[in-house]
Design a protein around this motif. Structure first.
Motif, short mmCIF file in Angstrom:
data_model
loop_
_atom_site.label_atom_id
_atom_site.label_comp_id
_atom_site.label_asym_id
_atom_site.label_seq_id
_atom_site.Cartn_x
_atom_site.Cartn_y
_atom_site.Cartn_z
N PRO A 61 15.66 1.66 -10.40
CA PRO A 61 14.32 2.24 -10.56
C PRO A 61 14.18 3.02 -11.87
CG PRO A 61 15.64 3.66 -9.18
CD PRO A 61 16.54 2.50 -9.58
N ALA A 62 15.10 2.82 -12.81
CA ALA A 62 15.14 3.66 -14.00
C ALA A 62 13.85 3.57 -14.81
CB ALA A 62 16.34 3.26 -14.88
N ALA B 161 16.64 7.64 -4.68
CA ALA B 161 16.82 7.03 -6.00
C ALA B 161 15.85 7.59 -7.03
CB ALA B 161 16.66 5.51 -5.90
N THR B 162 14.62 7.90 -6.60
CA THR B 162 13.60 8.33 -7.55
C THR B 162 13.50 9.84 -7.68
OG1 THR B 162 11.94 8.15 -5.79
CG2 THR B 162 12.22 6.25 -7.26
N GLY B 163 14.17 10.58 -6.78
CA GLY B 163 14.18 12.04 -6.90
C GLY B 163 13.00 12.73 -6.25
N LEU B 164 12.34 12.07 -5.31
CA LEU B 164 11.20 12.68 -4.63
C LEU B 164 11.66 13.65 -3.56
CD1 LEU B 164 8.97 9.51 -4.22
CD2 LEU B 164 8.62 11.39 -5.84
N SER B 165 10.96 14.75 -3.42
CA SER B 165 11.28 15.72 -2.38
C SER B 165 11.00 15.12 -1.01
CB SER B 165 10.47 17.00 -2.59
OG SER B 165 9.07 16.73 -2.48
N TRP B 166 11.57 15.74 0.00
CA TRP B 166 11.45 15.27 1.39
C TRP B 166 10.61 16.27 2.16
CZ3 TRP B 166 12.25 10.70 3.19
CH2 TRP B 166 12.40 10.48 4.55
N ARG C 53 17.82 16.04 -4.99
CA ARG C 53 17.70 16.65 -6.32
C ARG C 53 19.03 16.61 -7.07
NH1 ARG C 53 15.28 20.68 -4.51
NH2 ARG C 53 17.00 22.16 -4.32
N ARG C 54 20.14 16.75 -6.34
CA ARG C 54 21.46 16.75 -6.98
C ARG C 54 21.90 15.36 -7.43
NH1 ARG C 54 22.83 19.88 -2.41
NH2 ARG C 54 23.95 18.11 -1.52
N TYR C 55 21.34 14.32 -6.83
CA TYR C 55 21.82 12.96 -7.06
C TYR C 55 21.59 12.55 -8.50
CZ TYR C 55 22.19 7.87 -6.37
OH TYR C 55 22.54 6.55 -6.45
N GLY C 56 22.66 12.27 -9.22
CA GLY C 56 22.57 11.82 -10.60
C GLY C 56 22.09 12.87 -11.57
N ALA C 57 22.04 14.14 -11.13
CA ALA C 57 21.59 15.22 -12.01
C ALA C 57 22.79 15.90 -12.64
CB ALA C 57 20.77 16.23 -11.21
N GLU D 247 7.30 15.04 -3.94
CA GLU D 247 6.97 15.34 -5.32
C GLU D 247 8.22 15.13 -6.19
OE1 GLU D 247 4.06 15.96 -6.55
OE2 GLU D 247 3.05 16.01 -4.58
N PRO D 248 8.04 14.74 -7.45
CA PRO D 248 9.21 14.53 -8.32
C PRO D 248 10.02 15.82 -8.48
CG PRO D 248 7.23 13.57 -9.30
CD PRO D 248 6.77 14.38 -8.13
N GLN D 249 11.35 15.69 -8.33
CA GLN D 249 12.25 16.83 -8.49
C GLN D 249 13.18 16.67 -9.69
OE1 GLN D 249 13.67 18.60 -4.46
NE2 GLN D 249 14.05 16.40 -4.33
N ARG D 250 13.27 15.44 -10.21
CA ARG D 250 14.16 15.17 -11.34
C ARG D 250 13.34 14.55 -12.46
NH1 ARG D 250 17.52 12.25 -7.42
NH2 ARG D 250 16.94 10.37 -8.58
N SER D 251 13.91 14.58 -13.64
CA SER D 251 13.20 14.01 -14.79
C SER D 251 13.35 12.50 -14.86
CB SER D 251 13.74 14.63 -16.09
OG SER D 251 15.13 14.37 -16.23
N ARG D 252 14.25 11.92 -14.05
CA ARG D 252 14.46 10.48 -14.13
C ARG D 252 14.91 9.94 -12.79
NH1 ARG D 252 20.05 8.91 -15.53
NH2 ARG D 252 21.37 10.72 -15.14
N ALA D 253 14.63 8.66 -12.60
CA ALA D 253 15.17 7.94 -11.44
C ALA D 253 16.56 7.42 -11.80
CB ALA D 253 14.24 6.78 -11.08
N VAL D 254 17.46 7.39 -10.82
CA VAL D 254 18.84 6.97 -11.09
C VAL D 254 19.31 6.05 -9.96
CG1 VAL D 254 19.41 9.07 -12.37
CG2 VAL D 254 19.79 9.00 -9.90
N GLY D 255 20.51 5.50 -10.15
CA GLY D 255 21.11 4.68 -9.10
C GLY D 255 20.43 3.32 -8.98
N HIS D 256 20.38 2.81 -7.76
CA HIS D 256 19.88 1.47 -7.49
C HIS D 256 18.92 1.50 -6.30
CE1 HIS D 256 23.76 1.02 -9.54
NE2 HIS D 256 23.26 -0.09 -10.05
#
Length: 676
Positions: A279-280, A39-44, A114-118, A49-58
């Motif tokens: 988590p937006a 949801a928050t775009g953190l790498s695995w 990284r692709r989720y919601g991007a 580490e953040p991979q996206r500029s925003r958190a998405v989803g629920h």
């Protein structure tokens, strides 16, 4: 899985020592780590580490669903169960569970996150996953869909998890209330679990745990409860499976705070209760917030269930493989032999005959006998509950389990089905072909066929409007024989919503040679063109058009009739043939027993020149014939419109007799029928 491409099912996972606390607790922690990262775009692997500029989803409902699922799996045997979750809000849990089952390298999981919601990536609520029987944006129907799945599949154990906020919806309350109407098949069971987290979406839930318990006990359920202790949850899950296996109605209320186990605050902002829904608001560019997240994720993975290379503990994977979110489809049963219907029968009589012969489960709000479902009632195929949303959800479950099902409804009430049909059409469009039988909808009593309260054409219009490449078919048979053959063909189709709109009263019954459009002419008219044309949609409209043809014939006026049986499937050749039959300067009129504007695109395509469009306008009278006349849809209304368009008809022909001719059908009408 759409979110992780190229990951083979059964891929080996790195073994991690199993910590104390049991497999359920470890599955839950691993699922929370994955879902939050997703949801928050953190790498695995975490903390990432953040991979996206925003958190998405629920986020908020996902830990509670994982908690329930983990303990259900721990207390179930190795054969496992089918899990149905209620809404797209659980998309990050669904992602996490697929990773725990199938595996994947750290790079593959990170790429999917990284692709989720991007932009250009995956949508923020997953849809279209192969063989998943239910993913819907509407809250509530999951309970009914799960009931349908359990009723259709002997030996299938189905657990369905919904939220306490979801229990406020009519669809969920109806499914709970009518648990004894649609029973699981032999050896199957249906186990509902409520994730009671105290919040719906952006505010507090209306039902407290105490109110939910009282409500469900009043409906006849044994209600089990547990909180955030693993031993309590395990006992509740074990007892729930035992009772569900005996057929006793049981509900497990799993009470955990929404967003748990996340801290009450992250970065100085509340992150529990309804604040955790999305988590937006998390800005991972904020250093203080990032430190809080790192600390929390580190504690959640202690002792480790996720290795330094992103591998998941093998015992967690074994537990995850007891939880199926996909359902295979049994080959559809072969249909019985087709026999021709008697000439002159009411169309719904023939629909009933076909449904009974093919053993289609019929879900109907009420009045199966009034809807002429006599054979289906006698065969025990009809389940009636005065809740259209629930009937639709049950039909969804049957269909996804590979069992043909039909919803039969008065059109006036049928718009209540529209949102679920729209959700199902989205599912069919988004996923690969699955070979499911059609979700059939039969609409009766359209327009003037019943009292004013029962008149409405909105569902037919909504389905017609989808058109294009959408997997929906809307068929308007020309009569009884047409209804039988068309329904048989629709039931042989796959991965569609198939709708039949027909009448309950005896009508003219022209032969139906197939195809989306059928042409009808006076027998012996030769090669000469007709003097006028009526374009008719619907069996009553066809009867009135043919009656107008009969009235005009003694005056030397040849009227041709074109019946649009399936307007949404006019191919190029058929469209050209219909255009030729209606080509100016020949007078023409269009008549339908749905609102005319529902067919505006078709009418404009086949007859661009100005033409009268007659259709249902919500005008009514004391009798069906009065209603037909009030809407300007009688045979004399058609003749009057043709005369106004330039057809040479005597004025005396336009005066209807004083007696109600609603059941007078021309018996001496001689015409020929051809496929256009």
């Amino acid at each position: 899985m759409t979110a992780i491409d190229g990951v083979a099912a059964g891929q080996e996972l790195r073994d991690v020592d199993a910590p104390a606390g049991g497999a359920a607790a470890d599955y839950w922690r691993a699922a929370c780590l994955l879902a939050f990262s997703h949801a928050t775009g953190l790498s695995w692997p975490p903390p990432g580490e953040p991979q996206r500029s925003r958190a998405v989803g629920h986020w908020g409902c996902n830990p509670g669903i994982a908690w329930v699922t983990a303990h259900l799996a721990q207390e179930c045997d190795d054969d496992g169960f089918l899990l149905v979750v209620g809404t797209g809000h659980a998309g990050s849990f669904t992602f996490a569970h697929r990773v725990l089952r199938r595996g994947g390298t750290a790079a593959e999981v990170s790429a999917a996150i990284r692709r989720y919601g991007a932009p250009g990536g995956d949508p923020s609520e997953l849809l279209g996953e192969p063989d998943v029987p239910y993913v819907g944006g509407e809250l509530g129907p999951a309970l009914g869909v799960a009931q349908g799945l359990a009723a259709a599949r002997p030996g299938l154990r189905v657990a369905v998890v919904v939220g306490d906020g979801e229990c406020e919806t009519p669809a969920a309350l109806a499914a709970f209330a009518h648990h004894d109407v649609l029973r699981p098949a032999d050896g199957a069971c249906w186990l509902p679990v409520v994730n009671v987290n105290g919040a719906r979406m952006g505010s507090a839930a209306r039902f407290s745990p105490e109110r939910l318990r009282g409500l469900l006990e009043g409906m006849g359920y044994t209600v089990l409860g547990s909180g955030p202790r693993g031993d309590d949850a395990a006992r509740a899950a074990r007892r729930a499976w035992e009772l569900a296996g005996t057929g006793e109605p049981v509900v497990w209320l799993s009470v955990t705070e929404k967003g748990w186990p996340a801290p009450a605050e992250l970065g100085g902002k509340p992150f529990r209760g309804h604040h955790a829904h999305k988590p937006a608001g998390l800005d991972l560019a904020d250093a203080a917030l990032r430190d809080d997240v790192r600390t929390w994720l580190g504690a959640l993975n202690d002792p480790p269930v996720i290795g330094a290379d992103g591998g998941v503990a093998a015992h967690v994977r074994r537990l995850a493989n007891r939880i199926r979110t996909e359902i295979g489809t049994d080959p559809p049963a072969r249909a019985g032999a087709r026999t021709p219907p008697p000439v002159g029968a009411a169309p719904m009589r023939e629909v009933d005959r076909v449904l009974a012969r093919r053993a289609v489960r019929v879900l109907s709000p009420d009045e199966g006998a009034s809807n002429r479902l006599d054979r289906c009632l006698a065969a025990g195929l009809v389940t009636e509950v005065l809740a259209e949303e629930l009937c639709s959800a049950w039909a969804w479950g049957f269909t996804e389990a590979g069992t043909p099902a039909a919803v039969v409804s008065y059109e006036a009430f049928a718009p209540l089905l529209a949102t679920q049909l729209a959700q199902y059409l989205k599912l069919l469009t988004a996923r690969p072909p699955a070979g499911r039988p059609p979700l059939a909808v039969v609409l009766t009593s359209l327009g003037w066929g019943n009292a004013p309260t029962h008149q409405n054409t909105d569902l037919a219009g909504a389905l017609l409007a989808r058109g294009g490449d959408c997997p929906v078919r809307v068929v308007f048979p020309t009569g009884a024989r047409s209804a039988a053959t068309r329904l048989d063909d629709l039931l042989d189709d796959r991965d569609v919503v198939a709708t039949v709109v027909c009448s309950k009263q005896p009508l003219l019954d022209p032969p139906d040679p197939g195809g989306p459009a059928v042409g009808m002419r006076l027998r012996g008219a030769g090669a000469d063109a007709d003097d006028a044309t009526i374009l008719a949609v619907g069996d009553v409209a066809v009867t009135e058009a043919l009656a107008a043809m009969r009235l005009a014939a003694p005056h030397g006026v040849r009227i041709g009739v074109v019946a649009l049986v399936e307007p949404g499937r006019l191919d190029g050749a058929t469209l050209a043939a219909v255009r030729e039959a209606l080509a100016p300067p020949r007078p023409a009129v269009c008549v339908s027993w749905v609102a005319a504007h529902h067919l505006a695109a078709v009418y404009c395509a086949v007859r661009p020149a100005p033409t009268a469009w007659l259709g249902y306008r919500e005008r009514w009278g004391a009798t069906p014939w009065d209603t037909l006349a009030a809407n300007g849809l009688t045979r004399w209304s058609l003749l009057s419109e043709l005369r106004a368009a330039g057809c040479a008809l005597p004025a005396t022909l336009l005066r209807p007799p004083g007696a109600d001719p609603g059941h007078l059908l021309p018996t001496d009408l001689s015409y020929e029928v051809r496929r256009l």
